[in-house]
Design a protein around this motif. Structure first.
Motif, PDB file in Angstrom:
ATOM      1  N   VAL A  83      -4.827   6.417  -2.136  1.00 16.66           N
ATOM      2  CA  VAL A  83      -3.987   5.331  -1.650  1.00 16.66           C
ATOM      3  C   VAL A  83      -4.043   4.209  -2.679  1.00 16.66           C
ATOM      4  CG1 VAL A  83      -3.570   3.746   0.249  1.00 16.66           C
ATOM      5  CG2 VAL A  83      -4.565   5.966   0.714  1.00 16.66           C
ATOM      6  N   ALA A  84      -2.888   3.675  -3.043  1.00 18.68           N
ATOM      7  CA  ALA A  84      -2.807   2.630  -4.060  1.00 18.68           C
ATOM      8  C   ALA A  84      -2.417   1.295  -3.442  1.00 18.68           C
ATOM      9  CB  ALA A  84      -1.786   3.017  -5.123  1.00 18.68           C
ATOM     10  N   ILE A 137       0.868  -1.171   0.000  1.00 19.53           N
ATOM     11  CA  ILE A 137       0.000   0.000   0.000  1.00 19.53           C
ATOM     12  C   ILE A 137       0.903   1.218   0.000  1.00 19.53           C
ATOM     13  CG2 ILE A 137      -1.683   1.360   1.294  1.00 19.53           C
ATOM     14  CD1 ILE A 137      -2.859  -1.189   2.345  1.00 19.53           C
ATOM     15  N   GLN A 138       0.624   2.142  -0.927  1.00 22.72           N
ATOM     16  CA  GLN A 138       1.449   3.337  -1.059  1.00 22.72           C
ATOM     17  C   GLN A 138       0.566   4.549  -1.328  1.00 22.72           C
ATOM     18  OE1 GLN A 138       4.156   2.458  -4.236  1.00 22.72           O
ATOM     19  NE2 GLN A 138       4.811   0.566  -3.300  1.00 22.72           N
ATOM     20  N   MET A 176      -6.644   1.952  -7.041  1.00 25.80           N
ATOM     21  CA  MET A 176      -6.695   3.184  -6.259  1.00 25.80           C
ATOM     22  C   MET A 176      -7.890   3.176  -5.301  1.00 25.80           C
ATOM     23  SD  MET A 176      -4.150   4.393  -7.633  1.00 25.80           S
ATOM     24  CE  MET A 176      -3.817   6.092  -7.703  1.00 25.80           C
ATOM     25  N   PHE A 177      -7.658   3.752  -4.100  1.00 32.03           N
ATOM     26  CA  PHE A 177      -8.701   3.855  -3.086  1.00 32.03           C
ATOM     27  C   PHE A 177      -8.678   5.263  -2.500  1.00 32.03           C
ATOM     28  CE2 PHE A 177      -7.608  -0.553  -3.487  1.00 32.03           C
ATOM     29  CZ  PHE A 177      -8.828  -1.199  -3.448  1.00 32.03           C
ATOM     30  N   GLU A 178      -9.812   5.733  -2.051  1.00 31.48           N
ATOM     31  CA  GLU A 178      -9.888   7.075  -1.480  1.00 31.48           C
ATOM     32  C   GLU A 178      -9.348   7.143  -0.067  1.00 31.48           C
ATOM     33  OE1 GLU A 178     -13.446   9.305  -1.964  1.00 31.48           O
ATOM     34  OE2 GLU A 178     -13.776   8.540  -3.989  1.00 31.48           O
ATOM     35  N   THR A 179      -9.484   6.037   0.696  1.00 27.91           N
ATOM     36  CA  THR A 179      -9.012   6.052   2.084  1.00 27.91           C
ATOM     37  C   THR A 179      -8.053   4.899   2.330  1.00 27.91           C
ATOM     38  OG1 THR A 179     -10.760   4.606   2.949  1.00 27.91           O
ATOM     39  CG2 THR A 179     -11.249   6.982   2.857  1.00 27.91           C
ATOM     40  N   GLU A 180      -7.206   5.081   3.322  1.00 30.82           N
ATOM     41  CA  GLU A 180      -6.269   4.033   3.704  1.00 30.82           C
ATOM     42  C   GLU A 180      -7.022   2.810   4.232  1.00 30.82           C
ATOM     43  OE1 GLU A 180      -2.408   3.235   6.579  1.00 30.82           O
ATOM     44  OE2 GLU A 180      -3.331   5.199   6.557  1.00 30.82           O
ATOM     45  N   ASP A 227      -9.978   1.645   3.273  1.00 26.05           N
ATOM     46  CA  ASP A 227     -10.469   0.853   2.141  1.00 26.05           C
ATOM     47  C   ASP A 227      -9.335   0.057   1.499  1.00 26.05           C
ATOM     48  OD1 ASP A 227     -13.003   1.885   2.575  1.00 26.05           O
ATOM     49  OD2 ASP A 227     -12.813   3.412   1.004  1.00 26.05           O
ATOM     50  N   ALA A 228      -8.183   0.697   1.363  1.00 30.10           N
ATOM     51  CA  ALA A 228      -7.023   0.018   0.783  1.00 30.10           C
ATOM     52  C   ALA A 228      -6.569  -1.136   1.674  1.00 30.10           C
ATOM     53  CB  ALA A 228      -5.886   1.013   0.574  1.00 30.10           C
TER      54      ALA A 228
END
Length: 103
Positions: free
Chosen positions: A35-36, A27-28, A54-58, A60-61
């Motif tokens: 957050v990818a 996760i980066q 890609m995600f909007e929040t950490e 969710d990632a």
């Protein structure tokens, strides 16, 4: 920016099927505040596939990361090292060619 480092490197071996595979997850943060979750996979020693989601929040990632990690574990992939904190010899450095040290 990610609050916690999420990195995972796993391998799966099956001598009967001539299988030696790897799976990496991380996760980066991105430059745009998202957050990818990045993953790479393939045969050890060969170039494999790669995918970034890609995600909007950490959070969710992290949920997606953990789901992927659970699925790979169920298929027989096992962690080899813990984010650079532990050193375990890579199979290609093992003169005898056995993989007992990874189990």
């Amino acid at each position: 920016m990610a609050l916690y480092p999420y990195q995972l490197y796993c391998q799966r071996f099956d001598a009967a099927r001539n299988m030696a595979r790897y799976y990496m997850l991380s996760i980066q943060p991105t430059l745009f505040g998202e957050v990818a979750v990045t993953r790479a996979w393939g045969r050890i020693g060969k170039r494999g596939g790669e995918k970034t989601e890609m995600f909007e929040t950490e959070r969710d990632a992290a949920v997606h990361f953990l789901d992927l990690a659970r699925r790979k574990h169920a298929k027989g992939y096992r962690p080899v090292a813990s984010c650079g904190n532990a050193h375990i010899e890579h199979p290609s450095n093992n003169d005898r060619g056995d993989n007992k040290h990874l189990r």
